[in-house]
Write a protein that holds these residues in place. Structure first.
Motif, PDB file in Angstrom:
ATOM      1  N   ALA A 219       0.843  -1.195   0.000  1.00  0.00           N
ATOM      2  CA  ALA A 219       0.000   0.000   0.000  1.00  0.00           C
ATOM      3  C   ALA A 219       0.878   1.245   0.000  1.00  0.00           C
ATOM      4  O   ALA A 219       1.829   1.358   0.772  1.00  0.00           O
ATOM      5  CB  ALA A 219      -0.905  -0.008   1.230  1.00  0.00           C
ATOM      6  N   GLY A 220       0.562   2.155  -0.891  1.00  0.00           N
ATOM      7  CA  GLY A 220       1.392   3.341  -1.054  1.00  0.00           C
ATOM      8  C   GLY A 220       2.464   3.166  -2.107  1.00  0.00           C
ATOM      9  O   GLY A 220       3.274   4.067  -2.348  1.00  0.00           O
ATOM     10  N   ALA A 221       2.477   2.006  -2.757  1.00  0.00           N
ATOM     11  CA  ALA A 221       3.360   1.755  -3.909  1.00  0.00           C
ATOM     12  C   ALA A 221       2.560   0.918  -4.900  1.00  0.00           C
ATOM     13  O   ALA A 221       2.918  -0.203  -5.234  1.00  0.00           O
ATOM     14  CB  ALA A 221       4.635   1.034  -3.487  1.00  0.00           C
ATOM     15  N   GLU A 222       1.462   1.484  -5.361  1.00  0.00           N
ATOM     16  CA  GLU A 222       0.445   0.728  -6.096  1.00  0.00           C
ATOM     17  C   GLU A 222       0.366   1.140  -7.561  1.00  0.00           C
ATOM     18  O   GLU A 222      -0.722   1.256  -8.132  1.00  0.00           O
ATOM     19  CB  GLU A 222      -0.907   0.912  -5.414  1.00  0.00           C
ATOM     20  N   ALA A 223       1.512   1.311  -8.182  1.00  0.00           N
ATOM     21  CA  ALA A 223       1.513   1.802  -9.558  1.00  0.00           C
ATOM     22  C   ALA A 223       0.801   0.846 -10.508  1.00  0.00           C
ATOM     23  O   ALA A 223       0.065   1.280 -11.403  1.00  0.00           O
ATOM     24  CB  ALA A 223       2.950   2.037 -10.020  1.00  0.00           C
ATOM     25  N   MET A 224       1.003  -0.463 -10.337  1.00  0.00           N
ATOM     26  CA  MET A 224       0.352  -1.407 -11.247  1.00  0.00           C
ATOM     27  C   MET A 224      -1.121  -1.556 -10.925  1.00  0.00           C
ATOM     28  O   MET A 224      -1.965  -1.599 -11.835  1.00  0.00           O
ATOM     29  CB  MET A 224       1.043  -2.767 -11.187  1.00  0.00           C
ATOM     30  N   SER A 225      -1.471  -1.624  -9.650  1.00  0.00           N
ATOM     31  CA  SER A 225      -2.879  -1.738  -9.275  1.00  0.00           C
ATOM     32  C   SER A 225      -3.696  -0.569  -9.810  1.00  0.00           C
ATOM     33  O   SER A 225      -4.781  -0.752 -10.369  1.00  0.00           O
ATOM     34  CB  SER A 225      -3.020  -1.791  -7.746  1.00  0.00           C
ATOM     35  N   GLU A 226      -3.161   0.640  -9.642  1.00  0.00           N
ATOM     36  CA  GLU A 226      -3.886   1.816 -10.102  1.00  0.00           C
ATOM     37  C   GLU A 226      -3.949   1.866 -11.629  1.00  0.00           C
ATOM     38  O   GLU A 226      -4.951   2.295 -12.204  1.00  0.00           O
ATOM     39  CB  GLU A 226      -3.248   3.081  -9.522  1.00  0.00           C
ATOM     40  N   ALA A 227      -2.893   1.400 -12.277  1.00  0.00           N
ATOM     41  CA  ALA A 227      -2.918   1.340 -13.745  1.00  0.00           C
ATOM     42  C   ALA A 227      -3.984   0.363 -14.224  1.00  0.00           C
ATOM     43  O   ALA A 227      -4.741   0.651 -15.164  1.00  0.00           O
ATOM     44  CB  ALA A 227      -1.550   0.943 -14.272  1.00  0.00           C
ATOM     45  N   LEU A 228      -4.063  -0.807 -13.578  1.00  0.00           N
ATOM     46  CA  LEU A 228      -5.067  -1.796 -13.970  1.00  0.00           C
ATOM     47  C   LEU A 228      -6.478  -1.261 -13.752  1.00  0.00           C
ATOM     48  O   LEU A 228      -7.371  -1.493 -14.568  1.00  0.00           O
ATOM     49  CB  LEU A 228      -4.851  -3.089 -13.186  1.00  0.00           C
TER      50      LEU A 228
END
Length: 336
Positions: A219-228
């Motif tokens: 949490a707080g390093a969610e670059a791929m999750s947010e991209a998806l």
């Protein structure tokens, strides 16, 4: 346990070319004399802890202490004479910078490494000891900006994840895992910018197409999750203590691999990632960084979903952290 899962939407209609198994096999041949074929072994301790068979791929035993040596070496060996003469530049939250510094020195290539000041102290020291020209910035976003300027000045970029040659190098982890492990149903891979999981997923899709691949972020390093969730890469705010997973965004290249090849990306709180480090030390006898510690709480979630038939594989990506750092985080989160 609080774990959020982000499943990817339908794969986009237009996808950039994905890394193929032939690319990964070629990278494996190229780097074979320069990196370690790390052990792939059953973990009795983790198997008992999780209640299903667990196999670990021990990339923390790789040169420079993480999988990053693979992609860095593949890229350095692909350079033209002009690029070698110009020197290379890399940006990193820690492990990629160390890998480029050490492997560039071994291959007689001049390297500049850009890191945020929040990078692990040990990583900063190792990059400097290897002979790289070290540049420190206030954060990862500033690191990427400085690298853009240095590249414009003539240095050759060794990107941590937005490069098909680097991804193919990281994919050799998956190639070895597929060749060396016994039965697997699910493999968990940490996600920063996505280079490792892109390569591992490409290799496993080719060699073991029935195996599900799961990504794990903090949490707080969610670059791929947010991209998806958004349907494509975008800048993200960073707040995780796990700086080695803290990419300010993923690339289109890694996004396309994950959205096409990966089942889901799980998001683990920092506290559980640090607790995972303690559990890996106690039950698996492995000294890991939180970027690998996050795999264990995610593995519990996968085991719960899949059930007793699960056969889990963990890519233990690195162990570049100090006792002081782990104890500091553990105290911060009330784990001691």
């Amino acid at each position: 346990m609080r774990i959020g899962a982000v499943s990817h939407p339908t794969a986009p209609e237009r996808v950039t070319a994905l890394i193929g198994i032939s690319d990964i096999e070629a990278a494996a041949q190229r780097i074979a004399g320069h990196v370690v074929r790390t052990p792939t072994v059953p973990s009795p301790g983790l198997s008992t802890l999780l209640g299903v068979p667990v196999t670990v791929k021990l990339e923390l035993l790789q040169r420079t202490g993480s999988f990053k040596a693979r992609g860095a070496t593949a890229k350095l060996l692909s350079l033209t004479e002009a690029e070698r003469a110009a020197g290379v530049v890399a940006m990193s939250g820690g492990n990629h910078g160390v890998a480029v510094a050490v492997m560039a020195a071994a291959l007689d290539v001049k390297a500049t490494v850009v890191m945020p000041r929040t990078a692990p102290a040990r990583s900063i020291a190792l990059a400097e000891e290897a002979g790289a020209s070290l540049r420190l910035t206030d954060g990862m976003a500033e690191a990427f900006q400085l690298v853009d300027r240095l590249r414009d000045e003539g240095l050759t970029l060794v990107h941590p994840f937005d490069d098909p040659v680097v991804i193919a190098g990281q994919g050799t982890v998956g190639l070895e895992f597929a060749d060396d492990a016994d039965e697997l149903t699910d493999v968990l891979v940490s996600v920063g910018g996505g280079g490792l999981i892109a390569g591992v997923a490409a290799a496993l899709r080719a060699r073991r197409p029935d195996v599900r691949v799961w990504g794990v972020e903090t949490a707080g390093a969610e670059a791929m999750s947010e991209a998806l969730a958004a349907g494509g890469p975008l800048p993200v705010a960073l707040s995780s203590v796990v700086t080695t997973l803290s990419a300010p965004s993923v690339s289109q290249l890694t996004y396309d691999h994950v959205s096409t090849l990966v089942s889901e990306v799980l998001v683990v709180p920092d506290q559980e990632a640090v607790e995972g480090c303690l559990d890996l030390a106690e039950h698996a006898k492995l000294w890991t960084e939180p970027a690998a510690g996050c795999l264990l709480p995610a593995a519990r979630q996968v085991r719960k979903r899949v059930g007793d038939d699960a056969r889990l594989g963990l890519v233990v990506c690195g162990g570049n952290t100090t006792t002081r750092e782990i104890l500091g985080w553990a105290e911060q989160f009330g784990l001691l």
